[in-house]
Design a protein around this motif. Sequence first.
Motif, PDB file in Angstrom:
ATOM      1  N   VAL A 162       0.860  -1.178   0.000  1.00 54.38           N
ATOM      2  CA  VAL A 162       0.000   0.000   0.000  1.00 54.38           C
ATOM      3  C   VAL A 162       0.893   1.224   0.000  1.00 54.38           C
ATOM      4  O   VAL A 162       1.845   1.323   0.780  1.00 54.38           O
ATOM      5  CB  VAL A 162      -0.919   0.011   1.239  1.00 54.38           C
ATOM      6  CG1 VAL A 162      -1.853   1.211   1.194  1.00 54.38           C
ATOM      7  CG2 VAL A 162      -1.716  -1.281   1.322  1.00 54.38           C
ATOM      8  N   THR A 166      -3.294   2.630   5.432  1.00 57.36           N
ATOM      9  CA  THR A 166      -4.415   1.761   5.113  1.00 57.36           C
ATOM     10  C   THR A 166      -5.737   2.398   5.519  1.00 57.36           C
ATOM     11  O   THR A 166      -6.791   1.927   5.117  1.00 57.36           O
ATOM     12  CB  THR A 166      -4.262   0.410   5.831  1.00 57.36           C
ATOM     13  OG1 THR A 166      -4.092   0.641   7.233  1.00 57.36           O
ATOM     14  CG2 THR A 166      -3.051  -0.341   5.313  1.00 57.36           C
ATOM     15  N   SER A 167      -5.687   3.444   6.323  1.00 59.22           N
ATOM     16  CA  SER A 167      -6.884   4.210   6.685  1.00 59.22           C
ATOM     17  C   SER A 167      -6.809   5.568   6.001  1.00 59.22           C
ATOM     18  O   SER A 167      -5.835   6.302   6.170  1.00 59.22           O
ATOM     19  CB  SER A 167      -6.984   4.408   8.196  1.00 59.22           C
ATOM     20  OG  SER A 167      -7.093   3.164   8.859  1.00 59.22           O
ATOM     21  N   LEU A 176      -2.587   0.706  -4.500  1.00 57.09           N
ATOM     22  CA  LEU A 176      -2.260  -0.670  -4.160  1.00 57.09           C
ATOM     23  C   LEU A 176      -1.416  -1.248  -5.292  1.00 57.09           C
ATOM     24  O   LEU A 176      -1.760  -1.085  -6.463  1.00 57.09           O
ATOM     25  CB  LEU A 176      -3.526  -1.513  -3.981  1.00 57.09           C
ATOM     26  CG  LEU A 176      -4.561  -1.007  -2.960  1.00 57.09           C
ATOM     27  CD1 LEU A 176      -5.761  -1.949  -2.941  1.00 57.09           C
ATOM     28  CD2 LEU A 176      -3.946  -0.908  -1.579  1.00 57.09           C
ATOM     29  N   TRP A 186      -7.648  -7.900 -10.298  1.00 60.97           N
ATOM     30  CA  TRP A 186      -8.175  -7.379  -9.043  1.00 60.97           C
ATOM     31  C   TRP A 186      -9.674  -7.626  -8.973  1.00 60.97           C
ATOM     32  O   TRP A 186     -10.351  -7.790  -9.992  1.00 60.97           O
ATOM     33  CB  TRP A 186      -7.894  -5.885  -8.961  1.00 60.97           C
ATOM     34  CG  TRP A 186      -6.435  -5.519  -8.923  1.00 60.97           C
ATOM     35  CD1 TRP A 186      -5.618  -5.297  -9.993  1.00 60.97           C
ATOM     36  CD2 TRP A 186      -5.624  -5.330  -7.759  1.00 60.97           C
ATOM     37  NE1 TRP A 186      -4.337  -4.982  -9.573  1.00 60.97           N
ATOM     38  CE2 TRP A 186      -4.316  -4.999  -8.213  1.00 60.97           C
ATOM     39  CE3 TRP A 186      -5.860  -5.411  -6.389  1.00 60.97           C
ATOM     40  CZ2 TRP A 186      -3.259  -4.735  -7.349  1.00 60.97           C
ATOM     41  CZ3 TRP A 186      -4.815  -5.156  -5.527  1.00 60.97           C
ATOM     42  CH2 TRP A 186      -3.535  -4.823  -5.992  1.00 60.97           C
ATOM     43  N   ASN A 187     -10.179  -7.630  -7.750  1.00 67.01           N
ATOM     44  CA  ASN A 187     -11.611  -7.904  -7.612  1.00 67.01           C
ATOM     45  C   ASN A 187     -12.491  -6.731  -8.044  1.00 67.01           C
ATOM     46  O   ASN A 187     -13.713  -6.831  -8.021  1.00 67.01           O
ATOM     47  CB  ASN A 187     -11.959  -8.344  -6.183  1.00 67.01           C
ATOM     48  CG  ASN A 187     -11.671  -7.269  -5.143  1.00 67.01           C
ATOM     49  OD1 ASN A 187     -11.143  -6.203  -5.452  1.00 67.01           O
ATOM     50  ND2 ASN A 187     -12.013  -7.560  -3.891  1.00 67.01           N
ATOM     51  N   ASN A 188     -11.866  -5.599  -8.453  1.00 69.83           N
ATOM     52  CA  ASN A 188     -12.652  -4.515  -9.031  1.00 69.83           C
ATOM     53  C   ASN A 188     -12.606  -4.532 -10.562  1.00 69.83           C
ATOM     54  O   ASN A 188     -13.070  -3.602 -11.223  1.00 69.83           O
ATOM     55  CB  ASN A 188     -12.169  -3.156  -8.514  1.00 69.83           C
ATOM     56  CG  ASN A 188     -10.751  -2.825  -8.952  1.00 69.83           C
ATOM     57  OD1 ASN A 188     -10.068  -3.645  -9.572  1.00 69.83           O
ATOM     58  ND2 ASN A 188     -10.289  -1.617  -8.625  1.00 69.83           N
ATOM     59  N   SER A 202     -15.364   1.018   4.369  1.00 66.96           N
ATOM     60  CA  SER A 202     -14.291   0.044   4.574  1.00 66.96           C
ATOM     61  C   SER A 202     -14.388  -1.039   3.511  1.00 66.96           C
ATOM     62  O   SER A 202     -15.439  -1.649   3.324  1.00 66.96           O
ATOM     63  CB  SER A 202     -14.409  -0.587   5.965  1.00 66.96           C
ATOM     64  OG  SER A 202     -14.183   0.387   6.963  1.00 66.96           O
ATOM     65  N   THR A 203     -13.302  -1.251   2.791  1.00 62.51           N
ATOM     66  CA  THR A 203     -13.322  -2.125   1.607  1.00 62.51           C
ATOM     67  C   THR A 203     -12.092  -3.008   1.601  1.00 62.51           C
ATOM     68  O   THR A 203     -11.007  -2.593   1.982  1.00 62.51           O
ATOM     69  CB  THR A 203     -13.349  -1.283   0.317  1.00 62.51           C
ATOM     70  OG1 THR A 203     -14.462  -0.382   0.368  1.00 62.51           O
ATOM     71  CG2 THR A 203     -13.492  -2.172  -0.919  1.00 62.51           C
ATOM     72  N   THR A 204     -12.266  -4.270   1.163  1.00 68.37           N
ATOM     73  CA  THR A 204     -11.147  -5.189   0.981  1.00 68.37           C
ATOM     74  C   THR A 204     -10.895  -5.383  -0.505  1.00 68.37           C
ATOM     75  O   THR A 204     -11.832  -5.628  -1.272  1.00 68.37           O
ATOM     76  CB  THR A 204     -11.464  -6.563   1.616  1.00 68.37           C
ATOM     77  OG1 THR A 204     -11.658  -6.388   3.021  1.00 68.37           O
ATOM     78  CG2 THR A 204     -10.312  -7.544   1.381  1.00 68.37           C
ATOM     79  N   TYR A 205      -9.636  -5.247  -0.920  1.00 65.59           N
ATOM     80  CA  TYR A 205      -9.236  -5.463  -2.311  1.00 65.59           C
ATOM     81  C   TYR A 205      -8.334  -6.675  -2.379  1.00 65.59           C
ATOM     82  O   TYR A 205      -7.503  -6.903  -1.511  1.00 65.59           O
ATOM     83  CB  TYR A 205      -8.498  -4.233  -2.858  1.00 65.59           C
ATOM     84  CG  TYR A 205      -9.367  -2.993  -2.914  1.00 65.59           C
ATOM     85  CD1 TYR A 205      -9.404  -2.110  -1.836  1.00 65.59           C
ATOM     86  CD2 TYR A 205     -10.136  -2.727  -4.027  1.00 65.59           C
ATOM     87  CE1 TYR A 205     -10.201  -0.979  -1.888  1.00 65.59           C
ATOM     88  CE2 TYR A 205     -10.940  -1.597  -4.080  1.00 65.59           C
ATOM     89  CZ  TYR A 205     -10.978  -0.720  -3.013  1.00 65.59           C
ATOM     90  OH  TYR A 205     -11.766   0.404  -3.046  1.00 65.59           O
ATOM     91  N   SER A 206      -8.496  -7.458  -3.439  1.00 62.65           N
ATOM     92  CA  SER A 206      -7.676  -8.654  -3.620  1.00 62.65           C
ATOM     93  C   SER A 206      -7.438  -8.886  -5.102  1.00 62.65           C
ATOM     94  O   SER A 206      -8.039  -8.236  -5.950  1.00 62.65           O
ATOM     95  CB  SER A 206      -8.346  -9.872  -2.977  1.00 62.65           C
ATOM     96  OG  SER A 206      -9.613 -10.113  -3.571  1.00 62.65           O
TER      97      SER A 206
END
Length: 206
Positions: A162, A166-167, A176, A186-188, A202-206
């Motif tokens: 990052v 992260t906040s 990222l 990426w998941n987007n 609040s979001t998780t990216y992978s």
Amino acid sequence: NDLWEYDAGINSWTQKANFPGNVRAEGISFVSNGIAYFGMGKFGNTSYNDIWKWDPNNNIWTLVTTFPGSARIDPATITLCGKIFFISGWLASQSATTKEVWMFDPAIISWTQLSNFPGASSLDQAYFEIGNKGYIATGYDYSNPPSQELWEFAPSLINLSVASNTSICIGGSTTLTASVGVNYSWNNGATTTSIVVSPSTSTTYS
């Protein structure tokens, strides 16, 4: 301890800066990002753990790191995805071959011990890379017949970083970055190495 450069285009040899470390035989060498590395090896009953780099841009040798494991000679040295994998080899202190596998990251000068090599422990293996996979074949130790095995090695090395905290505040953004991969998903829906994200919750990216 001399170093020579060969120019195949003009069939010419040029002597470069001498290696400043201890004279040795059976050392390892590899190239990463245009920088040559050399080290380990032995001279007589003395084995070495040092790794040096030579920069062809300024013809300067620099001591980079000390291998954290037991001194060894003739490990397979495979370069994949910007990492160097040291596989098997001869442990001089134990007079035996080893199945150990170590990964060296020249970008951050770090060592990581990985799972042991599943094949026959040996030295003087043939090894090479094709694409993003490494191959190890044959080799021997002093107490068993020479190996006839061929193994394929495919590391999983995706790293995620990052660019900032992260906040982040609502309306803010951060980058990222996934590194040392080949293809990215990426998941987007993005397929690039890095993505800039501006989440509203609040979001998780992978």
